[in-house]
Design an enzyme around this catalytic site. Structure first.
Site, short mmCIF file in Angstrom:
data_model
loop_
_atom_site.label_atom_id
_atom_site.label_comp_id
_atom_site.label_asym_id
_atom_site.label_seq_id
_atom_site.Cartn_x
_atom_site.Cartn_y
_atom_site.Cartn_z
N GLY A 187 -1.30 6.23 -15.26
CA GLY A 187 -0.61 5.74 -14.05
C GLY A 187 -0.38 4.25 -14.13
O GLY A 187 -1.34 3.48 -14.22
N GLY A 189 0.85 2.37 -11.76
CA GLY A 189 1.09 1.88 -10.41
C GLY A 189 0.34 0.57 -10.22
O GLY A 189 0.08 -0.16 -11.20
N VAL A 190 -0.04 0.30 -8.99
CA VAL A 190 -0.63 -1.00 -8.68
C VAL A 190 -2.00 -1.17 -9.36
O VAL A 190 -2.27 -2.20 -9.97
CB VAL A 190 -0.77 -1.18 -7.15
CG1 VAL A 190 -0.96 -2.63 -6.81
CG2 VAL A 190 0.45 -0.63 -6.43
N HIS A 451 8.43 -31.02 -1.61
CA HIS A 451 8.73 -31.22 -3.03
C HIS A 451 7.58 -31.94 -3.71
O HIS A 451 7.08 -32.91 -3.14
CB HIS A 451 10.00 -32.03 -3.20
CG HIS A 451 10.30 -32.33 -4.64
ND1 HIS A 451 10.83 -31.38 -5.48
CD2 HIS A 451 10.09 -33.44 -5.39
CE1 HIS A 451 10.95 -31.91 -6.69
NE2 HIS A 451 10.51 -33.16 -6.66
P1 NAI Z 1 0.08 4.21 -7.19
O1 NAI Z 1 0.69 5.20 -6.29
O2 NAI Z 1 0.38 2.78 -7.02
O3 NAI Z 1 0.47 4.56 -8.70
C1 NAI Z 1 0.18 5.79 -9.28
C2 NAI Z 1 1.04 5.94 -10.52
O4 NAI Z 1 0.55 7.04 -11.26
C3 NAI Z 1 2.49 6.24 -10.19
O5 NAI Z 1 3.32 5.36 -10.91
C4 NAI Z 1 2.66 7.69 -10.59
O6 NAI Z 1 3.96 7.99 -11.04
C5 NAI Z 1 1.65 7.81 -11.71
N1 NAI Z 1 1.16 9.17 -11.94
C6 NAI Z 1 0.81 10.10 -11.01
N2 NAI Z 1 0.37 11.22 -11.61
C7 NAI Z 1 0.42 10.98 -12.94
C8 NAI Z 1 0.08 11.75 -14.10
N3 NAI Z 1 -0.42 12.99 -13.99
N4 NAI Z 1 0.27 11.20 -15.31
C9 NAI Z 1 0.76 9.95 -15.44
N5 NAI Z 1 1.10 9.18 -14.38
C10 NAI Z 1 0.92 9.68 -13.16
O7 NAI Z 1 -1.49 4.51 -7.14
P2 NAI Z 1 -2.75 3.70 -7.65
O8 NAI Z 1 -2.38 2.71 -8.69
O9 NAI Z 1 -3.79 4.72 -7.94
O10 NAI Z 1 -3.18 2.90 -6.36
C11 NAI Z 1 -3.39 3.58 -5.14
C12 NAI Z 1 -2.95 2.76 -4.00
O11 NAI Z 1 -3.88 1.72 -3.75
C13 NAI Z 1 -1.63 2.02 -4.21
O12 NAI Z 1 -0.52 2.84 -3.95
C14 NAI Z 1 -1.72 0.94 -3.20
O13 NAI Z 1 -1.32 1.44 -1.96
C15 NAI Z 1 -3.20 0.62 -3.20
N6 NAI Z 1 -3.42 -0.59 -4.00
C16 NAI Z 1 -2.87 -1.75 -3.58
C17 NAI Z 1 -3.03 -2.90 -4.30
C18 NAI Z 1 -2.36 -4.13 -3.84
O14 NAI Z 1 -1.86 -4.15 -2.72
N7 NAI Z 1 -2.30 -5.18 -4.66
C19 NAI Z 1 -3.83 -2.94 -5.52
C20 NAI Z 1 -4.34 -1.64 -5.89
C21 NAI Z 1 -4.16 -0.53 -5.13
#
Ligand code: NAI
Ligand code: FAD
Length: 472
Positions: A187, A189-190, A451
């Protein structure tokens, strides 16, 4: 002590603890029940965010960025480092101290605001005349209003449960005792990008496997492209469009069978595997059946736009309901619900919730992306300004990225602002304020910005909407 309260909040994360404080400020007798335990079994208020989320991840991102700067970039400033060593144990201990300061801070805030705290599980027992009867650890309490703020937990891959040894959730990812030679992430993601960045900076060889064919699909395409270029240069390997197959524990690590975008079979062998494929709402411990609280097919509490559940005087906020899983979204909902209970007009503007990814470069945005505007048939104007042309960014030695404005073609109202680059997390606030006040791009372009500052790139991007940048 009477165990009857006007408001009882279940969950002490950012949604729950903030709702409790606001309810107490409004004059309600308020209690909060939270079950999180620290390593000594004591309370650890702040939920996922404080214990295994926002706060510890940012502590490690900061430490690892210092390490990378010291090793790779100090020399550019004429600072020569010799004999530099990495002490992961101290880095993790510092992170734990930061977490504890936040845990203790919330306990102090509860005392200050006279919020009664119960350490233990909160669950519904029954609905009665005087309100809802709840279990609060070993005790029983009655609540006129209940706010469910039980948050979320990491989703595991089918057939590969977290052992927090080799197959890690966000929890284990934040306490790997030494730098793994090979680290895999499922994944991008974030969490994948933030935790991948931490351990890459510290020396791990990182491979991220992402199912979707596009990188950061929710981010404005131009910004995502720019970010991907920077991550590629850093050596953060992201494979897109993959299909993850069997995940097996192997000698001293984990092996992941996967197919690339062309369908060719591959094998990834790593010492540690972080699974970051999204999160699931926490509702199993709540005993929702006892009162008929309605959940959706994902197990999330069903709420309306104002966080009302199907039950009278039962509300739900944060990760346990629909919408983005962000700490500040949870907090805003918590405040709004407390105010609604008080008969006020609590309000959350979902169009102006900022997003930040704390990688380097940072990625931050608010409002609509260019793809969303195109899909909705909205006529817009775009303006961008690169940090390369910003004096402060040059002085900092970090000129990656840009600020991008999207404004209504006719009215010039700002519809979205997207930033990839240094301190994007701080710069985005100006855009949020501007959008809340329905400002036009010209409003920002006409405001005096200090600035030299990175914020001048924001002003210049606003000027770019009207094709009149001054420094590019
Ligand atoms: P995410 O929803 O950001 O990303 C999950 C990723 O995993 C997606 O790109 C998805 O396509 C991929 N994925 C799903 N199933 C898969 C599979 N079987 N094989 C390969 N890829 C797959 O979720 P993540 O990173 O777990 O974070 C959860 C949540 O926590 C985020 O959506 C966010 O809301 C929150 N978060 C926020 C942060 C911030 O605001 N800086 C930092 C970390 C988390
Ligand atoms: P939570 O923080 O999950 O809190 C819920 C609390 O309720 C927990 O303490 C839990 O133990 C308790 N609980 C659950 N069930 C019960 C029960 N039955 N009885 C008693 N207590 C119960 N968001 C950002 O905005 N910025 C970030 O930088 C950021 N970074 C993140 C990094 C990581 C690694 C992760 C995993 C998440 C990150 N998030 C970030 C997301 C953020 O942590 C969540 O959106 C936020 O914590 C949600 O708040 P909440 O109050 O809804 O739930």
């Amino acid at each position: 002590m009477s165990n009857t309260f006007d408001v009882v909040v279940i969950g002490g994360g950012p949604g729950g603890y903030i709702a409790a404080i606001r309810a107490a400020q409004l004059g309600f007798s308020t209690a909060c029940i939270d079950e999180w335990k620290n390593d000594k079994g004591g309370p650890a208020l702040g939920g996922t965010c404080t214990n295994v989320g926002c706060i510890p991840s940012k502590a490690l991102l900061q430490s690892s960025e210092h390490f990378e700067h010291a090793g790779k970039h100090f020399a550019d400033h004429g600072i020569k480092m010799t004999g530099m060593t990495l002490d992961v144990a101290t880095m993790l201990a510092r992170k734990d101290t930061v977490v504890k300061q936040n845990n203790d801070g919330i306990q102090f805030l509860f005392k200050k605001n006279k919020v009664t705290f119960f350490h233990g599980r909160g669950s519904f027992v029954k609905a009665g005349e005087g309100g809802y009867e709840l279990k609060a650890g070993e005790e029983t309490v009655t609540a006129r209003h209940v706010i469910v703020a039980t948050g979320s937990s990491a989703r595991a891959l089918p057939g590969a449960p977290f052992d927090e040894e080799n197959i890690l959730s966000n929890d284990g990812a934040l306490r790997i005792p030494g730098v793994p030679k090979r680290l895999g992430l499922i994944g991008s993601g974030v969490i994948g990008l933030e935790m991948g960045s931490v351990w890459r900076r510290l020396g791990a060889e990182v491979t991220v496997l992402e199912a979707l064919p596009t990188f950061l699909g929710a981010v404005d395409e131009q910004i995502a492209r720019e970010a991907k270029k920077a991550f590629d240069k850093q050596g953060l390997k992201v494979e897109l469009g993959v299909k993850v197959g069997e995940v097996k524990k192997a000698k001293g690590g984990v092996s992941v069978a996967w197919a690339n975008a062309k369908g060719e079979a591959q094998l990834l062998e790593v010492d540690k595997l972080i699974v970051s494929i999204g999160r699931v709402p926490n509702t199993t411990g709540l005993n929702p059946e006892a009162v008929g609280l309605k959940l959706d097919e994902r197990g999330a509490v069903v709420v309306d736009d104002e966080c009302r559940t199907n039950l009278p005087n039962v509300w739900a906020v944060g990760d346990v309901v629909r919408g983005p899983m962000l700490a500040h979204k949870a907090e805003e909902e918590g405040v709004a619900v407390a105010e609604r209970i008080a008969g006020q007009h609590g309000h959350v503007n979902f169009n102006t919730i900022p997003w930040v990814i704390y990688t380097s470069p940072e990625i931050a945005w608010v409002g609509q992306t260019e793809q969303q505007l195109k899909a909705a048939g909205v006529a817009y104007k775009a303006g961008t300004f690169p940090f390369m042309a910003n004096g402060r960014a040059r002085a900092l030695g970090d000129t990656t990225g840009m600020v991008k404005f999207l404004a209504d073609a006719k009215t010039d109202e700002i519809l979205g602002v997207h930033i990839v680059g240094p301190m994007a997390s701080e710069l985005i606030s100006e855009a949020v304020v501007a959008m809340e006040f329905k400002a036009s791009a010209e409003d920002i372009a006409r405001i005096c910005h200090a600035h030299p500052s990175l914020s001048e790139a924001t002003k210049e991007a606003a000027l770019a909407v009207d094709k009149r940048t001054l420094n590019f």
